[in-house]
Write a protein that holds these residues in place. Structure first.
Motif, short mmCIF file in Angstrom:
data_model
loop_
_atom_site.label_atom_id
_atom_site.label_comp_id
_atom_site.label_asym_id
_atom_site.label_seq_id
_atom_site.Cartn_x
_atom_site.Cartn_y
_atom_site.Cartn_z
N ARG A 133 38.80 -14.36 63.91
CA ARG A 133 38.82 -13.03 64.51
C ARG A 133 39.32 -11.98 63.50
NH1 ARG A 133 42.60 -11.03 69.61
NH2 ARG A 133 42.00 -8.85 69.53
N GLU A 148 37.29 -8.75 62.06
CA GLU A 148 37.82 -7.40 62.25
C GLU A 148 37.98 -6.68 60.93
OE1 GLU A 148 41.40 -8.09 64.46
OE2 GLU A 148 40.46 -7.59 66.37
N LEU A 168 34.44 -6.11 69.05
CA LEU A 168 34.94 -7.48 69.14
C LEU A 168 35.75 -7.71 70.41
CD1 LEU A 168 35.29 -10.22 67.74
CD2 LEU A 168 37.34 -9.32 66.66
N LYS A 169 36.47 -6.71 70.87
CA LYS A 169 37.34 -6.91 72.03
C LYS A 169 36.56 -7.35 73.27
CE LYS A 169 41.05 -3.78 70.63
NZ LYS A 169 41.84 -2.59 70.98
N THR A 181 36.23 -11.19 72.82
CA THR A 181 37.33 -11.92 72.22
C THR A 181 37.43 -13.37 72.67
OG1 THR A 181 38.63 -9.94 71.78
CG2 THR A 181 39.83 -12.01 71.98
N ILE A 189 34.95 -15.68 70.91
CA ILE A 189 35.27 -15.80 69.49
C ILE A 189 36.49 -16.68 69.29
CG2 ILE A 189 36.15 -14.53 67.51
CD1 ILE A 189 33.22 -14.30 67.82
N ARG A 190 37.52 -16.53 70.13
CA ARG A 190 38.71 -17.37 69.99
C ARG A 190 38.36 -18.83 70.23
NH1 ARG A 190 43.57 -15.53 69.27
NH2 ARG A 190 44.12 -13.35 69.61
N GLU A 231 36.95 -20.51 67.12
CA GLU A 231 37.71 -20.58 65.88
C GLU A 231 37.89 -21.99 65.36
OE1 GLU A 231 41.46 -18.67 65.33
OE2 GLU A 231 40.68 -16.76 66.04
#
Length: 440
Positions: free
Chosen positions: A413, A417, A425-426, A429, A432-433, A436
């Motif tokens: 992330r 950013e 991105l928010k 989120t 995306i998390r 990871e």
């Protein structure tokens, strides 16, 4: 989300995913790319409600959970027009089997009976949002991250390097194989390159996450480009040539018979490589062969330099390849050395005693100078924030294989950013998390 059911009017806002419990799998999809699959997982949500029933008004939080979350995503990989790895398309299917809701607030229990209605609507919304979020993450954010990989870049003021893909990646059940050009070029003449006759590397190992195979062409193209760039010219000045040996130099003694005064002045050695050095890689290690012309000059104060002799030098260096982070470096050690005269065989015999002092001089002055330059290394094509760890180097006939595992120096992330500001991105989120830990 707004709506009504009979006497009920409702508004739901500020939906937040507070927890992801994913049972996920990332694997290769033959002839396509990567398959990311989530099965029978759960998502915990929190959102604000506002409900009007007859004359009663209430608002508060709703804690909900989505169960039986299944996501099936296939990333199609190919090379773009610049030769960079790219996600060209995404196939995505997502579904949520059921949702549960728990109300809070003064009339929380009263509204439990409409929970099924609200969660059904929320499940519909989430089902419609998962795939668009993953599509945006892959086609926009991850592709922007892949654009940080250097494809064609300057190494220094003399040469550049081309890491463009030669063709689309080849995907099997066990690996993702990519053929890079892996070629250096002279910045002053980028079209003058070396023809590749090297052995095609074969990778059979699977103990590490990634294997980088470097053929002799990779190293030879660098040596060729530096040669064309005029870097292989060295001047070495000594206050007194005899200081390199305990015994007087036969060359200096012989020449001093012609002009004894010359021997008292400082001497200069000019080394000029006459042809591009060549690398040889075997299972026993790597070496570099160099042939150069050596001129011995005397430097009388206030007068032009006087050439004392000209000779040919042939040397062979042991080359030790290492990887640190994402930079490939080479350390050289002089292994074999000989000199002979360009004029006569007799003079070549006279030069034999010079081999020891000259070799010592090269080891003390020239070789450290070269190693100080090569230790900077050359960058290997990896995205920002991603490094090699637990590296191992293996030597084969005609090529070197560097095996390593991959490590996110910073979170995915944070990398996105930093490299892609203002990318929305928010809004995605949580996906995306969740990616990871498995993106590697």
């Amino acid at each position: 989300m707004r709506g009504e059911e009979g006497r009920f009017q409702y508004t739901i806002k500020d939906v937040k995913i507070t927890e992801l419990n994913l049972t996920s799998d990332l694997r290769f999809q033959p002839d396509v790319g990567l398959l990311f699959e989530v099965q029978n997982s759960s998502i915990t949500l929190n959102f604000q409600r506002r409900i009007l029933y007859w004359l009663f008004y209430d608002e508060g939080a709703i804690n909900a959970s989505a169960e039986g979350v299944d996501i099936f995503t296939v990333l199609h990989l190919n090379k773009d027009k610049e030769g960079r790895l790219k996600i060209s398309n995404v196939d995505c299917n997502a579904s949520i089997a059921k949702m549960r809701a728990r109300f809070s607030g003064t009339l929380g229990r009263v509204y439990d009976f409409i929970g099924a209605f609200l969660t059904t609507g929320m499940r519909f919304v989430l089902n419609k949002q998962i795939c668009p979020a993953l599509n945006h993450a892959a086609l926009v954010l991850v592709n922007q991250l892949l654009e940080t990989i250097p494809v064609r870049a300057e190494v220094d003021n003399y040469v550049g390097i081309d890491y463009s893909l030669l063709n689309d990646p080849v995907v099997t059940e066990t690996s993702l194989d990519m053929d890079f050009r892996g070629m250096f070029y002279d910045l002053k003449n980028e079209n003058e390159t070396l023809v590749n006759y090297a052995v095609n590397p074969i990778v059979r190992e699977y103990d590490r996450m990634i294997y980088l195979a470097l053929s002799e062409f990779f190293f030879d193209s660098g040596l060729f480009s530096y040669f064309k760039g005029g870097l292989f010219q060295i001047n070495y000045c000594s206050t007194h040539f005899r200081s390199m040996s305990q015994q007087p130099s036969i060359l200096c003694v012989c020449l001093s018979k012609q002009n004894p005064a010359l021997i008292e002045h400082p001497l200069s050695l000019e080394l000029e490589v006459t042809s591009p050095p060549r690398s040889t890689i075997k299972t026993s290690g790597a070496s570099v062969a160099v042939k150069c012309n050596v001129k011995v000059l005397v430097l009388p104060p206030g007068k032009p330099a006087v050439q004392l002799s000209s000779m040919t030098m042939e040397g062979k260096f042991n080359a030790k390849v290492s990887m640190k982070g994402k930079r490939l470096a080479i350390h050289l050690d002089l292994r074999r050395f000989k000199i002979f005269s360009n004029q006569s065989a007799l003079e070549s015999l006279a030069l034999i005693p010079l081999q020891g002092p000259l070799k010592t001089m090269l080891q003390i002055s020239v070789v450290p100078l070269i190693n100080n330059y090569t230790k900077r290394g050359v960058q290997i094509p990896l995205p920002d924030g991603l490094d090699f760890i637990e590296e191992v180097v293996e030597y084969h006939n005609g090529y070197i294989i560097v095996g390593a595992n991959l490590h996110f120096r910073t979170g995915l992330r944070e990398i996105i950013e930093r490299n892609c500001p203002g990318n929305g991105l928010k809004a995605i989120t949580p996906p995306i998390r969740s990616l990871e830990k498995v993106a590697v």
